[in-house]
Design an enzyme around this catalytic site. Sequence first.
Site, PDB file in Angstrom:
ATOM      1  N   ARG A 108      39.748  39.204  21.985  1.00  0.00           N
ATOM      2  CA  ARG A 108      39.881  40.546  22.579  1.00  0.00           C
ATOM      3  C   ARG A 108      39.398  41.540  21.533  1.00  0.00           C
ATOM      4  O   ARG A 108      39.990  41.640  20.448  1.00  0.00           O
ATOM      5  CB  ARG A 108      41.340  40.809  22.976  1.00  0.00           C
ATOM      6  CG  ARG A 108      41.585  42.267  23.341  1.00  0.00           C
ATOM      7  CD  ARG A 108      42.913  42.495  24.000  1.00  0.00           C
ATOM      8  NE  ARG A 108      42.906  42.027  25.369  1.00  0.00           N
ATOM      9  CZ  ARG A 108      43.765  42.408  26.315  1.00  0.00           C
ATOM     10  NH1 ARG A 108      44.708  43.289  26.017  1.00  0.00           N
ATOM     11  NH2 ARG A 108      43.697  41.929  27.531  1.00  0.00           N
ATOM     12  N   HIS A 135      36.049  42.365  31.368  1.00  0.00           N
ATOM     13  CA  HIS A 135      37.327  41.626  31.335  1.00  0.00           C
ATOM     14  C   HIS A 135      37.236  40.489  32.367  1.00  0.00           C
ATOM     15  O   HIS A 135      37.914  40.512  33.399  1.00  0.00           O
ATOM     16  CB  HIS A 135      38.475  42.583  31.652  1.00  0.00           C
ATOM     17  CG  HIS A 135      39.834  42.076  31.264  1.00  0.00           C
ATOM     18  ND1 HIS A 135      40.044  40.860  30.642  1.00  0.00           N
ATOM     19  CD2 HIS A 135      41.075  42.631  31.420  1.00  0.00           C
ATOM     20  CE1 HIS A 135      41.336  40.695  30.423  1.00  0.00           C
ATOM     21  NE2 HIS A 135      41.987  41.744  30.892  1.00  0.00           N
ATOM     22  N   GLN A 138      40.398  38.534  33.843  1.00  0.00           N
ATOM     23  CA  GLN A 138      41.197  39.309  34.788  1.00  0.00           C
ATOM     24  C   GLN A 138      40.644  39.165  36.203  1.00  0.00           C
ATOM     25  O   GLN A 138      41.398  39.004  37.166  1.00  0.00           O
ATOM     26  CB  GLN A 138      41.190  40.795  34.375  1.00  0.00           C
ATOM     27  CG  GLN A 138      42.046  41.658  35.264  1.00  0.00           C
ATOM     28  CD  GLN A 138      43.512  41.286  35.179  1.00  0.00           C
ATOM     29  OE1 GLN A 138      44.067  41.229  34.089  1.00  0.00           O
ATOM     30  NE2 GLN A 138      44.146  41.018  36.311  1.00  0.00           N
ATOM     31  N   ASP A 225      43.102  50.664  37.946  1.00  0.00           N
ATOM     32  CA  ASP A 225      43.511  50.323  36.580  1.00  0.00           C
ATOM     33  C   ASP A 225      43.830  51.649  35.904  1.00  0.00           C
ATOM     34  O   ASP A 225      43.553  52.735  36.448  1.00  0.00           O
ATOM     35  CB  ASP A 225      42.348  49.582  35.880  1.00  0.00           C
ATOM     36  CG  ASP A 225      42.685  49.138  34.457  1.00  0.00           C
ATOM     37  OD1 ASP A 225      43.882  49.095  34.111  1.00  0.00           O
ATOM     38  OD2 ASP A 225      41.740  48.830  33.697  1.00  0.00           O
ATOM     39  N   CYS A 264      45.552  45.314  37.322  1.00  0.00           N
ATOM     40  CA  CYS A 264      45.586  44.273  36.278  1.00  0.00           C
ATOM     41  C   CYS A 264      46.790  44.409  35.366  1.00  0.00           C
ATOM     42  O   CYS A 264      47.166  43.443  34.709  1.00  0.00           O
ATOM     43  CB  CYS A 264      44.296  44.325  35.467  1.00  0.00           C
ATOM     44  SG  CYS A 264      44.077  45.861  34.539  1.00  0.00           S
ATOM     45  N   ARG A 292      46.887  34.790  36.148  1.00  0.00           N
ATOM     46  CA  ARG A 292      46.144  34.707  34.877  1.00  0.00           C
ATOM     47  C   ARG A 292      46.376  33.322  34.266  1.00  0.00           C
ATOM     48  O   ARG A 292      45.448  32.678  33.767  1.00  0.00           O
ATOM     49  CB  ARG A 292      46.634  35.788  33.888  1.00  0.00           C
ATOM     50  CG  ARG A 292      46.334  37.225  34.277  1.00  0.00           C
ATOM     51  CD  ARG A 292      44.862  37.551  34.181  1.00  0.00           C
ATOM     52  NE  ARG A 292      44.297  37.323  32.862  1.00  0.00           N
ATOM     53  CZ  ARG A 292      44.287  38.205  31.848  1.00  0.00           C
ATOM     54  NH1 ARG A 292      44.797  39.400  32.031  1.00  0.00           N
ATOM     55  NH2 ARG A 292      43.742  37.924  30.678  1.00  0.00           N
TER      56      ARG A 292
HETATM   57  N1  NVA Z   1      41.047  48.886  31.125  1.00  0.00           N
HETATM   58  C1  NVA Z   1      42.212  48.485  30.368  1.00  0.00           C
HETATM   59  C2  NVA Z   1      42.630  47.114  30.748  1.00  0.00           C
HETATM   60  C3  NVA Z   1      43.862  46.606  30.067  1.00  0.00           C
HETATM   61  C4  NVA Z   1      44.192  45.210  30.469  1.00  0.00           C
HETATM   62  C5  NVA Z   1      41.927  48.583  28.896  1.00  0.00           C
HETATM   63  O1  NVA Z   1      40.825  48.222  28.459  1.00  0.00           O
HETATM   64  O2  NVA Z   1      42.805  49.051  28.157  1.00  0.00           O
HETATM   65  N1   CP Z   2      45.770  42.670  32.201  1.00  0.00           N
HETATM   66  C1   CP Z   2      45.753  42.390  30.881  1.00  0.00           C
HETATM   67  O1   CP Z   2      44.747  41.931  30.305  1.00  0.00           O
HETATM   68  O2   CP Z   2      46.942  42.616  30.272  1.00  0.00           O
HETATM   69  P1   CP Z   2      47.221  42.615  28.704  1.00  0.00           P
HETATM   70  O3   CP Z   2      46.491  43.788  28.110  1.00  0.00           O
HETATM   71  O4   CP Z   2      48.704  42.725  28.582  1.00  0.00           O
HETATM   72  O5   CP Z   2      46.696  41.320  28.127  1.00  0.00           O
END
Ligand code: NVA
Ligand code: CP
Length: 306
Positions: A108, A135, A138, A225, A264, A292
Amino acid sequence: MNLKIKNKNILTLDELDSKEIEHLLELGLEFKKQQKKGHEKPILQNKTLAMIFEKPSTRTRVSFEVGMLQLGGHAITLSADNLQMARGETISDTAKTLSRYVDVIMARVYDHDTLEEFSEHSSIPVINGLSDLYHPCQILADFMTIKEHKKNLKKIKIAWIGDGNNVCNSLILGCSKLKTQISVATPDGFEPSSVAVSTAKLHTDIEITNDPIKAVENADVVMTDTFVSIHNTDKNRLEKFLPKFTVTPNLMEQAKKDAIFLHCLPAKRDQEVSSVVIDGPQSVVWDEAENRLHVQKALLVSLLNV
Ligand code: NVA
Ligand code: CP
């Protein structure tokens, strides 16, 4: 039931063809059944997943770790701050080193290019656990959830309301592969990435609009989201979204009567979605979070070809 995925890495979702996506969804559903019955086999015994986090996570970290554990494997969590990369070791040297110890890497990151570089120098599969741009894991879970509730992903319309962000970019790539109808409504200037849109448009038509009511018209699935992703630093973002892009009961009423709501998570209640919607009967967000776990097991098993 196994199918070898042609691409070594999953960084966007564009690496998968429709047959591979359908296979992962089926396998995810099968893993879900097996887990509920307590019938899982340790098919990832002696396999290790390394997880690198530049950003916080709840679902991604826990679902990958528990998934490996339930299939007899092992997962190691590495905070990017505690790797030698934080002191200047190159991405390529880190990728080459980890490739000698573990079987698969999930990362990540902030900059999507970090993943590209990592996967270029890694001899083992690399999975994107979220970057600023995409992502993919997801969306696999979201498609599995939609399949559970709506059966056929090809005969439905999905509406994405809000920010054209990383989740949205992977969603439109996935919809283009499955030929699922999608309409995206964002404020002006917050559209999905032009690269994702043009890639997706090679396979299917995508509606991009600034009108949430138009997007949800006839929709079977309404998704949103956060309006402020982890990488967003502009303090004035929210005012561009509120109140027009909040998924309210009124907006849900413009979709089909039996439409479902996905998010998500993590959610900011009463920003991108009203509490009564996310906590109401049309919401399937807890199935979505659970899935997930199951679909990522399918992904790991298929990438590792076990
Ligand atoms: N769009 C959000 C998704 C978190 C799972 C982010 O990147 O923070
Ligand atoms: N939806 C998702 O990726 O959640 P987290 O940021 O908690 O991993």
